[in-house]
Design an enzyme around this catalytic site. Structure first.
Site, PDB file in Angstrom:
ATOM      1  N   ASP A 175     -19.543  47.919  49.553  1.00  0.00           N
ATOM      2  CA  ASP A 175     -20.416  46.756  49.457  1.00  0.00           C
ATOM      3  C   ASP A 175     -21.269  46.933  48.185  1.00  0.00           C
ATOM      4  OD1 ASP A 175     -21.757  44.408  49.895  1.00  0.00           O
ATOM      5  OD2 ASP A 175     -22.187  44.803  52.005  1.00  0.00           O
TER       6      ASP A 175
HETATM    7  C1  NOJ Z   1     -23.510  42.088  49.936  1.00  0.00           C
HETATM    8  C2  NOJ Z   1     -23.021  41.666  51.276  1.00  0.00           C
HETATM    9  O1  NOJ Z   1     -23.385  42.625  52.250  1.00  0.00           O
HETATM   10  C3  NOJ Z   1     -21.526  41.427  51.354  1.00  0.00           C
HETATM   11  O2  NOJ Z   1     -21.230  40.835  52.579  1.00  0.00           O
HETATM   12  C4  NOJ Z   1     -21.054  40.599  50.205  1.00  0.00           C
HETATM   13  O3  NOJ Z   1     -19.670  40.375  50.314  1.00  0.00           O
HETATM   14  C5  NOJ Z   1     -21.390  41.314  48.914  1.00  0.00           C
HETATM   15  N1  NOJ Z   1     -22.831  41.472  48.817  1.00  0.00           N
HETATM   16  C6  NOJ Z   1     -20.882  40.590  47.682  1.00  0.00           C
HETATM   17  O4  NOJ Z   1     -21.616  39.464  47.428  1.00  0.00           O
END
Ligand code: NOJ
Length: 763
Positions: free
Chosen positions: A288
């Site tokens: 993430d």
């Molecule tokens: C953080 C989030 O937790 C995740 O769900 C998302 O896909 C990513 N950022 C990318 O934007």
């Protein structure tokens, strides 16, 4: 000279693609041969470059450190980009990679296409309340068609984290509290996005997230610690992730939280032993956003240490931390990672690109003509409107206030009465906010010239202006009104006085749920509660149209407001869909997939809990020295599976074709459901099973089947569920997946509490 060199380079790139075309049959042998050849040409830096997913811009959260992306693409230091919108821009960037990097390896373009692209569907929690797997799949299919037409080949969806804590803002992004339903939805989403095999230019790669257990953070606080037994993990949380893997999901995202004391991003047991070895996942794992860098704050070491930890755990792609490109080469020299591990990660990313057909045609998703024709189309919007209407949950309808007649004057009052930007809901990155229809606009369109719709804001979202700022970010402002509370109220009461019925559009703004939007108080905000009280005092019928991304605590509303329609955030077409339901053109059929508590103090509250050694006697709400509270009962306000209709359904007793079976057999449970009201309608028939005695304690009930049926007024239908030993299996103390002989209870009904029962034995 420079020109000549460039020509030569372009020719070589062309050669690579021509070669790729010859191998584009997608047999694993062809793929391996192609990737072997390519990897032989790659330098170590280029291999590490494939593992890099730097920050792109537009949507930035966390601790972004990257810059100067174009230069890095040309240098072969980038494997993909994300959340860049627009087919022409994507084509331009792809060109940099394909025509100006040494080997011309195409980039992946990812995006958080979570519940639709420009045609926006209900937030996932709302979508799950349709219990309609065809609708879920279709929403993902349309999202794939639209996003792929705009250059995207990879979505960070489905999000399948089970959540039992309404304080967590991201409960809005998942499918509620049940693993069985969550697994079915995970598979439907993967099918919708990836299609048959990702070979078509309107099929995109899905990414199951957040692996694992992100929804179980302590105290419902985002990014917080998770600590749970392996038995709970496998019986209650893991199923949806595994189901996505079984459906062939192409990628998985590591979660921010720790699991067993090790952040998921660096957790080898999770990423390699479970995901790859036990479940057979053959895609790639992406972290993430800044997941690797955050391991330093978790207390796992400096950047070099945590980057090596992630790679060795089985992570393939580094989202935004710049830790792989920054440290892996050094770690290799120092023996902290192996060349095999770097090669394996690089190979998995190249495989994804190959499977998507990007080596065949790197501009496969960059057809400008498609972008003009296939995004936010009339057809897609019509489907979104229908699905949105299916996601609404009727919580109360005393005296049949609903449906409203299309006549007279209707006051639509509240901070959400006429907002377009708040309709799509959280995580609608690609939405064009002005394209959404506000509630008032939707009601006007559905009522036509038969009824007059008047609107007033009535109050600000809450009295605390700073809180409102935090709750209305990313262009989703509710335009705080500088008039006094009294002036706002007077205007609303004047509008109400002219009307026959009041629709109160209240609840959460769209950014009150979602990432980093956790709450400890789940009641209606101060200003909105006050407005509602004043509207009720008018004595006119009041319908609460409740916007929310999570379960709220609605005791007061349930006690005082005659009708409550929970509309979640139902997407770009929500205004119309709510109109369809309010005016009775569509009979509501949504059922909750998450329990609504009576108090935050009851959380975590979920239907499939254990019995304890001191359960309450039937019908008792308090007994000394039993498992309960002294101030309120244990029951939810609205249970899992609950939702009303404008018609009524009766359930016959449950009949079983036999009362025992062996572990090789099966039996069938049947009920007859009758539409006993005057309107046609849909009903979600739910099957629950209880394993009465086990080698480990078992839940009081677990969802094991469901079917959504449509019944004309007066019509009856038999609904049968096949019960197999497979359905009775669970992870025992040793984490073996087994079923145990003994007594079982079968429950079928309209929600998790209102069920008819029968019993059988597994011999
Ligand atoms: C953080 C989030 O937790 C995740 O769900 C998302 O896909 C990513 N950022 C990318 O934007």
């Amino acid at each position: 000279m420079k020109h000549l060199l460039f020509k030569l380079q372009s020719f070589l790139v062309l050669l690579v693609f021509t070669a790729a075309s010859a191998y584009a049959q997608k047999s694993p042998v062809d793929m391996n041969r192609f990737i072997d050849d390519l990897m032989k040409k790659m330098t170590l830096e280029e291999k590490i470059g494939q593992l890099n997913l730097p920050v792109t811009g537009e949507i930035t959260t966390g601790q972004a450190k990257s810059s100067n992306v174009a230069k890095r693409i040309r240098a072969g230091e980038v494997g993909g980009l994300f959340n860049l919108k627009g087919v022409e821009r994507i084509r331009d960037v792809q060109k940099q990679a394909v025509e100006e990097s040494r080997l011309g390896i195409p980039l992946l373009f990812g995006m958080d296409v979570i519940h639709g692209y420009e045609t926006v569907f209900p937030i996932p929690l709302g979508l799950s309340c349709t219990w309609d797997m065809k609708a879920v799949e279709e929403s993902a299919r349309i999202a794939a068609i639209e996003s792929s037409a705009d250059g995207i080949c990879w979505t960070f969806s489905p999000m399948v984290d089970i959540c039992r804590d309404a304080r967590w803002g991201r409960v809005s992004e998942g499918n509620g509290e049940d693993p069985f339903l969550g697994a079915a939805i995970a598979q439907a989403m993967v099918r919708g996005y990836q299609g048959k095999d990702m070979s078509r230019n309107d099929e995109i790669m899905a990414c199951v997230k957040h692996f694992a257990l992100y929804g179980a953070g302590e105290a419902g606080r985002d990014y917080n610690t998770v600590d749970m037994s392996h038995q709970r993990m496998f019986n209650e949380y893991m199923l949806p992730y595994q189901a996505a893997v079984d459906a062939g999901v192409g990628s998985a995202m590591a979660s921010f939280n720790e699991v067993d004391g090790i952040p998921a991003t660096g957790n080898k047991w999770l990423m390699t032993d479970i995901l790859r070895k036990q479940w057979g996942f053959d895609g790639f794992v992406v972290t993430d956003y800044t997941g690797i860098a955050e391991m330093t704050d978790h207390g796992m070491g400096d950047t070099q240490t945590v980057a090596a930890l992630a790679l060795n755990a089985g992570v393939d792609m580094d989202m935004v931390s710049d830790a792989f490109v920054g440290t892996l080469k050094k770690s290799l020299t120092e023996g902290k990672v192996t060349e095999e591990a770097i090669n394996a990660a690089c190979r998995r990313i190249l495989e994804a690109k190959y499977k998507l057909g990007l080596f065949d045609n790197p501009y496969k998703y960059c057809d400008v003509k498609r972008a003009k024709k296939q995004i936010f189309t009339k057809e897609h919007r019509a489907v979104a409107r229908k699905i949105a209407s299916e996601s609404l949950v009727l919580l109360k309808n005393e005296g049949n206030v609903l449906p409203l007649a299309k006549k007279g004057t209707i006051a639509v009052v509240g901070p959400l009465a006429d907002s377009r930007s708040n309709m799509p809901g959280t995580w609608s990155v690609a939405a064009v906010l002005k394209n959404a229809t506000s509630l008032a606009e939707g009601l006007k369109a559905v009522a036509g010239d038969k009824a007059e719709i008047l609107t007033a804001k009535g109050c600000n979202l809450m009295s605390d202006a700073e809180y409102e700022k935090r709750a209305t970010m990313f262009g989703r402002s509710l335009h705080r009104d500088n008039r006094s509370d009294k002036e706002l109220l007077d205007e609303a009461l004047a509008v109400a006085a002219k009307s026959d019925v009041i629709v109160a559009a209240l609840g959460e703004s769209s950014e009150m749920s979602g990432e980093s939007s956790c709450r400890t108080n789940l009641e209606m905000t101060d200003t909105q509660r006050m407005l509602l009280q004043e509207l009720l005092k008018t004595g006119k019928p009041v319908v609460l149209v409740l916007f929310t991304g999570r379960p709220l605590v609605l005791n007061w509303e349930q006690a005082n407001v005659p009708a409550i329609l929970n509309v979640w955030f139902a997407g770009s077409e929500a205004g119309f869909a709510i109109g369809d339901v309010l005016f009775g053109d569509v009979n509501p059929s949504g059922k909750l997939t998450t329990t609504f508590p009576k108090s935050v103090g009851q959380i975590p509250l979920f239907y499939n809990h254990k019995n304890t050694g001191r359960p309450l006697a039937d019908g008792a709400w308090f007994q000394k020295f039993r498992s309960n509270y002294i101030d309120i009962d244990n029951e939810p306000l609205y249970p899992f599976g609950f939702g009303l209709s404008y018609t009524t359904f009766s359930y016959s007793d449950v009949s079983l074709d036999k009362t025992s079976m062996t572990d090789k057999g099966e039996l069938t449970a049947t009920v007859t459901v009758t539409n006993t009201g005057k309107r046609d309608g849909a009903e979600v028939v739910q099957l629950y099973i209880r394993d009465l005695v086990g080698s480990v304690t078992r839940p009081v009930k677990e969802l094991k089947g469901f079917e959504k049926i449509f019944l004309k007024a007066g019509e009856s239908k038999k609904v049968s569920f096949k019960i197999t030993p497979e359905l009775l299996k669970f992870y025992n103390y040793n984490l073996d997946f087994v079923c145990e002989s003994g007594d079982f209870e079968v429950m079928i009904g309209r929600n998790s509490q209102d069920v008819k029962k029968a019993a059988f034995k597994l011999l």
